[in-house]
Design a protein around this motif. Structure first.
Motif, mmCIF file in Angstrom:
data_model
loop_
_atom_site.group_PDB
_atom_site.id
_atom_site.type_symbol
_atom_site.label_atom_id
_atom_site.label_comp_id
_atom_site.label_asym_id
_atom_site.label_seq_id
_atom_site.Cartn_x
_atom_site.Cartn_y
_atom_site.Cartn_z
ATOM 1 N N TYR A 271 0.823 -1.197 0.000
ATOM 2 C CA TYR A 271 0.000 0.000 0.000
ATOM 3 C C TYR A 271 0.866 1.260 0.000
ATOM 4 O O TYR A 271 1.859 1.335 0.733
ATOM 5 C CB TYR A 271 -0.882 -0.047 1.243
ATOM 6 N N MET A 272 0.477 2.252 -0.816
ATOM 7 C CA MET A 272 1.126 3.564 -0.825
ATOM 8 C C MET A 272 0.052 4.619 -0.615
ATOM 9 O O MET A 272 -1.063 4.484 -1.148
ATOM 10 C CB MET A 272 1.871 3.808 -2.144
ATOM 11 N N ALA B 150 -5.329 9.975 0.690
ATOM 12 C CA ALA B 150 -5.650 9.001 -0.360
ATOM 13 C C ALA B 150 -4.666 7.857 -0.291
ATOM 14 O O ALA B 150 -3.522 8.043 0.128
ATOM 15 C CB ALA B 150 -5.596 9.653 -1.740
ATOM 16 N N GLY B 151 -5.118 6.676 -0.717
ATOM 17 C CA GLY B 151 -4.246 5.513 -0.739
ATOM 18 C C GLY B 151 -4.496 4.666 -1.957
ATOM 19 O O GLY B 151 -5.561 4.770 -2.592
ATOM 20 N N ASN C 171 -8.573 4.671 -2.367
ATOM 21 C CA ASN C 171 -9.505 5.206 -1.377
ATOM 22 C C ASN C 171 -9.139 6.660 -1.120
ATOM 23 O O ASN C 171 -7.971 7.039 -1.248
ATOM 24 C CB ASN C 171 -9.492 4.386 -0.088
ATOM 25 N N TYR C 172 -10.137 7.462 -0.794
ATOM 26 C CA TYR C 172 -9.950 8.908 -0.619
ATOM 27 C C TYR C 172 -10.690 9.407 0.612
ATOM 28 O O TYR C 172 -11.755 8.894 0.969
ATOM 29 C CB TYR C 172 -10.486 9.671 -1.832
ATOM 30 N N ASN D 31 3.585 7.864 2.443
ATOM 31 C CA ASN D 31 3.763 6.690 3.301
ATOM 32 C C ASN D 31 3.656 5.437 2.449
ATOM 33 O O ASN D 31 2.829 5.378 1.527
ATOM 34 C CB ASN D 31 2.699 6.680 4.389
ATOM 35 N N ALA D 32 4.479 4.457 2.755
ATOM 36 C CA ALA D 32 4.427 3.207 1.999
ATOM 37 C C ALA D 32 4.750 2.024 2.907
ATOM 38 O O ALA D 32 5.566 2.132 3.824
ATOM 39 C CB ALA D 32 5.402 3.248 0.827
#
Length: 121
Positions: A33-34, A49-50, A58-59, A96-97
């Motif tokens: 996931y980022m 957001a991801g 997703n937001y 973020n990751a």
């Protein structure tokens, strides 16, 4: 050693656009996931957001329809296209990751240094 380096922040007028980039580098086996977070002055960090490896997104409700997250898996890079910017979008934006480094079975949580986005009215 894994690093996330962000770029693309700056000053823009309300209604304008900016594109943030975040490139992961170093000894990387895989990236899951980022995502992007923002932190406004005096407030806690919140998810913007991801995006998954398979590009499911997703937001936050506050950015739906204005921001678009995307990623280039070949370049280990995630982007945030921000349109119709508002003064309340002003914040430091952090990448973020979730990354598994080479020679390690442990999924780690990695952060960029942050990039300032300022939207003037």
């Amino acid at each position: 050693q894994v690093q996330l380096v962000e770029s693309g922040g700056g000053l823009v007028q309300a209604g304008g656009s900016l594109r943030l980039s975040c490139a992961a580098s170093g000894s990387i086996f895989s990236i899951n996931y980022m995502c992007w977070y923002l932190q406004a002055p005096g407030k806690t960090r919140e998810l913007v957001a991801g995006i998954t490896t398979g590009r499911l997104t997703n937001y936050a409700d506050s950015v739906k329809g204005r921001f678009t997250i995307s990623r280039d898996n070949a370049r280990n890079t995630v982007y945030l296209q921000m349109n119709s910017l508002k003064p309340e979008d002003t914040a430091v934006y952090y990448c973020n990751a979730k990354i598994t480094p080479r020679f390690s079975s442990r999924l780690g949580d990695y952060w960029g240094q942050g990039t300032q986005v300022t939207v003037s009215s």
